[in-house]
Design an enzyme around this catalytic site. Structure first.
Site, PDB file in Angstrom:
ATOM      1  N   CYS A 286      13.762   7.515  40.511  1.00 46.07           N
ATOM      2  CA  CYS A 286      12.317   7.801  40.544  1.00 46.07           C
ATOM      3  C   CYS A 286      11.698   7.432  41.883  1.00 46.07           C
ATOM      4  O   CYS A 286      10.796   8.108  42.364  1.00 46.07           O
ATOM      5  CB  CYS A 286      11.601   7.083  39.408  1.00 46.07           C
ATOM      6  SG  CYS A 286      11.816   5.301  39.451  1.00 46.07           S
TER       7      CYS A 286
ATOM      8  N   LYS B  13      13.455   4.129  21.678  1.00 40.65           N
ATOM      9  CA  LYS B  13      13.928   5.513  21.508  1.00 40.65           C
ATOM     10  C   LYS B  13      14.545   5.914  22.851  1.00 40.65           C
ATOM     11  O   LYS B  13      13.851   6.295  23.784  1.00 40.65           O
ATOM     12  CB  LYS B  13      12.743   6.433  21.153  1.00 40.65           C
ATOM     13  CG  LYS B  13      13.092   7.682  20.356  1.00 40.65           C
ATOM     14  CD  LYS B  13      14.085   8.617  21.016  1.00 40.65           C
ATOM     15  CE  LYS B  13      13.467   9.502  22.079  1.00 40.65           C
ATOM     16  NZ  LYS B  13      14.495  10.248  22.859  1.00 40.65           N
TER      17      LYS B  13
ATOM     18  N   GLU C  29       5.254   5.176  33.412  1.00 40.72           N
ATOM     19  CA  GLU C  29       6.038   5.134  34.663  1.00 40.72           C
ATOM     20  C   GLU C  29       6.625   6.528  34.835  1.00 40.72           C
ATOM     21  O   GLU C  29       7.566   6.887  34.128  1.00 40.72           O
ATOM     22  CB  GLU C  29       7.166   4.103  34.556  1.00 40.72           C
ATOM     23  CG  GLU C  29       6.717   2.681  34.268  1.00 40.72           C
ATOM     24  CD  GLU C  29       6.171   1.954  35.488  1.00 40.72           C
ATOM     25  OE1 GLU C  29       6.005   2.601  36.535  1.00 40.72           O
ATOM     26  OE2 GLU C  29       5.900   0.759  35.364  1.00 40.72           O
TER      27      GLU C  29
ATOM     28  N   GLU D 216       9.248  17.288  42.158  1.00 36.31           N
ATOM     29  CA  GLU D 216      10.334  16.320  42.048  1.00 36.31           C
ATOM     30  C   GLU D 216      11.631  17.068  41.699  1.00 36.31           C
ATOM     31  O   GLU D 216      11.709  17.723  40.658  1.00 36.31           O
ATOM     32  CB  GLU D 216      10.021  15.296  40.955  1.00 36.31           C
ATOM     33  CG  GLU D 216      11.040  14.186  40.886  1.00 36.31           C
ATOM     34  CD  GLU D 216      10.764  13.194  39.761  1.00 36.31           C
ATOM     35  OE1 GLU D 216      10.454  13.638  38.638  1.00 36.31           O
ATOM     36  OE2 GLU D 216      10.860  11.982  40.001  1.00 36.31           O
TER      37      GLU D 216
HETATM   38  P1  NAD Z   1      11.748  13.038  30.067  1.00 36.99           P
HETATM   39  O1  NAD Z   1      10.272  12.891  30.232  1.00 36.99           O
HETATM   40  O2  NAD Z   1      12.304  14.368  29.828  1.00 36.99           O
HETATM   41  O3  NAD Z   1      12.272  12.113  28.874  1.00 36.99           O
HETATM   42  C1  NAD Z   1      12.043  10.725  28.836  1.00 36.99           C
HETATM   43  C2  NAD Z   1      12.054  10.253  27.398  1.00 36.99           C
HETATM   44  O4  NAD Z   1      10.928  10.808  26.721  1.00 36.99           O
HETATM   45  C3  NAD Z   1      13.274  10.675  26.586  1.00 36.99           C
HETATM   46  O5  NAD Z   1      13.657   9.608  25.742  1.00 36.99           O
HETATM   47  C4  NAD Z   1      12.744  11.836  25.766  1.00 36.99           C
HETATM   48  O6  NAD Z   1      13.445  12.042  24.560  1.00 36.99           O
HETATM   49  C5  NAD Z   1      11.331  11.379  25.493  1.00 36.99           C
HETATM   50  N1  NAD Z   1      10.379  12.433  25.152  1.00 36.99           N
HETATM   51  C6  NAD Z   1      10.385  13.734  25.531  1.00 36.99           C
HETATM   52  N2  NAD Z   1       9.343  14.392  24.970  1.00 36.99           N
HETATM   53  C7  NAD Z   1       8.649  13.489  24.231  1.00 36.99           C
HETATM   54  C8  NAD Z   1       7.476  13.556  23.418  1.00 36.99           C
HETATM   55  N3  NAD Z   1       6.801  14.690  23.250  1.00 36.99           N
HETATM   56  N4  NAD Z   1       7.052  12.439  22.798  1.00 36.99           N
HETATM   57  C9  NAD Z   1       7.720  11.260  22.970  1.00 36.99           C
HETATM   58  N5  NAD Z   1       8.850  11.146  23.701  1.00 36.99           N
HETATM   59  C10 NAD Z   1       9.301  12.246  24.341  1.00 36.99           C
HETATM   60  O7  NAD Z   1      12.367  12.359  31.374  1.00 36.99           O
HETATM   61  P2  NAD Z   1      13.898  12.368  31.830  1.00 36.99           P
HETATM   62  O8  NAD Z   1      14.227  13.739  32.298  1.00 36.99           O
HETATM   63  O9  NAD Z   1      14.710  11.712  30.772  1.00 36.99           O
HETATM   64  O10 NAD Z   1      13.853  11.358  33.071  1.00 36.99           O
HETATM   65  C11 NAD Z   1      13.624  11.738  34.391  1.00 36.99           C
HETATM   66  C12 NAD Z   1      12.183  11.457  34.789  1.00 36.99           C
HETATM   67  O11 NAD Z   1      11.888  10.058  34.637  1.00 36.99           O
HETATM   68  C13 NAD Z   1      11.903  11.751  36.251  1.00 36.99           C
HETATM   69  O12 NAD Z   1      10.672  12.420  36.351  1.00 36.99           O
HETATM   70  C14 NAD Z   1      11.788  10.373  36.888  1.00 36.99           C
HETATM   71  O13 NAD Z   1      11.016  10.301  38.063  1.00 36.99           O
HETATM   72  C15 NAD Z   1      11.179   9.592  35.781  1.00 36.99           C
HETATM   73  N6  NAD Z   1      11.402   8.148  35.989  1.00 36.99           N
HETATM   74  C16 NAD Z   1      10.342   7.370  36.370  1.00 36.99           C
HETATM   75  C17 NAD Z   1      10.529   6.017  36.615  1.00 36.99           C
HETATM   76  C18 NAD Z   1       9.380   5.132  37.021  1.00 36.99           C
HETATM   77  O14 NAD Z   1       9.504   3.922  36.879  1.00 36.99           O
HETATM   78  N7  NAD Z   1       8.286   5.672  37.506  1.00 36.99           N
HETATM   79  C19 NAD Z   1      11.798   5.454  36.467  1.00 36.99           C
HETATM   80  C20 NAD Z   1      12.856   6.288  36.083  1.00 36.99           C
HETATM   81  C21 NAD Z   1      12.640   7.642  35.841  1.00 36.99           C
END
Ligand code: NAD
Length: 492
Positions: free
Chosen positions: A288, A179, A254, A386
């Site tokens: 990240c 997804k 992550e 962040e």
């Molecule tokens: P997000 O949490 O908003 O979304 C990530 C994914 O989760 C999307 O596909 C979204 O549709 C889905 N999602 C949202 N709500 C959900 C729910 N209730 N149930 C299931 N899925 C759901 O994150 P973002 O804004 O897309 O990405 C940025 C974030 O990702 C930053 O905080 C960044 O630090 C983090 N990140 C972490 C790593 C790591 O390896 N630690 C790597 C890259 C990004």
């Protein structure tokens, strides 16, 4: 030039299909602001179709019964095709995310490497143990895939992050439903095309587009999904953990970061500044593991600030498809507003904001020029939360103890970077820092064999190397009597 599809459809059971509801949503090119096309919007019923297809492929289909050698040939075929379409994938990623093409080219190479690496890891390292108990028993372990893996990815590096999950999930013998994030569907669609071209058996790899609260939540709640590998925001991670509890899923989280780079006066300053600038301004600051807090020993603070100011002025902002561009636009106007909100907040909190000039041609687009926040106190929100944009908070310190205290005084614990020539201090400090990963005198160079992941609010679990086996497989023990051991006799 890569062809951008006007309509992106789910990939379920080996076919490109519309949603049951017939609903769609649009997605944007962050640089031009134009709508790129429509994406089918998935809901519970589409997720269910994909999960059922993945389950069939695992239980009844060829995937679960295939020899490991044959399975890994498919995994390597993925790598070959990613390499074949490497330039196209890099372009699609830049068009979709606004990431500069010079950086997405490396990510496309890394995407292929993810598949090759896990094929080789499974071949050489997915091995059990055997314990001999005198001449009575031989007990041995095997590692088994769990079944359907749910993979949920963010928008910031979708190609690299999705392949980082698909590769180990499939190589270890699971089937998968991806997804992707709603803002960035393009490379997931290309990966589905690649799966079809590779002749991957139907249902082994599926992609369902949609929003987190509907499609994502349905994947998390689905009783036939055995594990969820999630990369995204910490707050989303906590919601997913709650929603996954009812079906007792295995979870890999992550999450976000607010990682420190600690710069001592004895460091190689030129190399340290190269690494710090790259670490926070590459990938448009949407990274990240970004070193978004720079802790500087006070004796060199003025010099560091002077050199940072000079450097940010020379960073090239522009069209993500221009090979000279170093920083592109942020992913979306909404995210731009959020990052800009933090810069405004920094001023309110008493920090000095220093920004590189924004070229006139880029005004009105979602660009944030490389930004320094000076005079920051670690208790400010801009030092604690962040921001996920090209914004570096610079914080002075006097002693090693103080640097350590500031480094650890955040809820996150993803990465840390230490710059010093004192080898004892470097190791001493590394071991006391609350982070999943530390780099000493280095930028963020990854070795795929080592564990990747964070502590505290940055995540749970590790992926990478054989650590991914702990997540994508389950160990089973088989006890075998090789002699006649005593068995208690009841009711004799
Ligand atoms: P997000 O949490 O908003 O979304 C990530 C994914 O989760 C999307 O596909 C979204 O549709 C889905 N999602 C949202 N709500 C959900 C729910 N209730 N149930 C299931 N899925 C759901 O994150 P973002 O804004 O897309 O990405 C940025 C974030 O990702 C930053 O905080 C960044 O630090 C983090 N990140 C972490 C790593 C790591 O390896 N630690 C790597 C890259 C990004």
């Amino acid at each position: 030039m890569a062809i951008v599809p006007a309509r992106i459809r789910h990939f379920i059971d080996g076919r490109f299909v519309e949603s049951v509801s017939g609903k769609t949503f649009t997605y944007l090119n962050p640089y031009t602001g134009k709508v790129l096309g429509e994406v089918t919007e998935g809901f519970q019923e589409d997720i269910d179709r994909a999960v059922q297809a993945a389950k069939r492929a695992f239980v009844d289909g060829p995937w679960g019964k295939m020899s490991v050698a044959e399975r890994l040939r498919y995994v390597e075929r993925f790598a070959d095709l990613i390499e074949k379409y490497g330039d196209e994938l890099a372009e699609l990623e830049s068009i979709d995310t606004g990431l500069p093409i010079s950086q997405t080219k490396n990510q496309a190479a890394r995407a292929a490497e993810n598949f090759r690496f896990y094929a080789s890891m499974v071949r050489s390292r997915l091995v059990g143990e055997a314990y001999r108990v005198d001449d009575k028993f031989i007990n041995y372990t095997i590692y088994k895939p769990l079944g359907v893996a749910g993979l949920i990815t963010p928008w910031n590096a979708p190609l690299m992050l999705s392949t980082w999950k698909i590769a180990p999930a499939l190589a270890t013998g699971n089937t998968a439903v991806l997804k992707p994030a709603e803002w960035t569907p393009l490379t997931a669609n290309k990966l589905a095309e690649i799966a079809a071209e590779a002749g991957l058996p139907d249902g082994v790899f599926n992609v369902v587009y949609g929003f987190g609260e509907t499609a994502g939540a349905s994947l998390v709640a689905h009783p036939d999904v055995r594990l969820i590998s999630f990369t995204g925001e910490t707050t989303t991670g906590t919601i997913i953990m709650k929603n996954a509890a009812d079906t007792l899923k295995k979870l890999s989280m992550e999450l976000g970061g607010k990682s420190p780079a600690i710069l001592f006066a004895d460091a190689d300053l030129e190399r340290a500044l190269d690494a710090v600038i790259w670490g926070v301004f590459s990938f448009n600051g949407e990274r990240c593991t970004a070193n978004s807090r720079l802790l500087v020993e006070r004796t060199i603070y003025e010099e560091v600030v002077r050199r940072l100011k000079a450097r940010i002025d020379r960073i090239v902002l522009g069209d993500p498809l221009d090979p000279k561009t170093e920083v592109g636009p942020l992913i979306h106007p909404e995210h731009h507003a959020r990052v800009q909100g933090y810069i405004d907040l920094a001023r309110q909190e008493g920090a000095e904001v220093v920004q590189a000039p924004l070229p006139e041609a880029l005004t009105g687009k979602p660009f944030i020029p490389p930004t320094l926040l000076l005079g920051v106190d670690n208790r400010m929100r801009v030092a604690q939360e962040e921001i996920f944009g090209p914004v570096l908070a610079v914080i002075p310190f006097d002693t090693e103890e103080e640097a350590l205290r500031i480094a650890n005084d955040v809820k996150y614990g993803l990465a840390a970077y230490i710059w010093t020539k004192d080898i004892q201090r470097a190791h001493r400090l590394s071991q006391r820092i609350e982070s999943g990963m530390v780099w000493i005198n280095s930028q963020n160079v990854r070795d795929l064999r080592i564990p990747f992941g964070g502590t505290k609010a940055s995540g749970i679990g590790r992926e990478g190397g054989h650590y991914s086996f702990d997540f994508y497989t389950e160990v089973q023990v088989i006890h075998v009597a090789i002699g006649d051991h005593p068995i208690p006799k009841f009711g004799r």
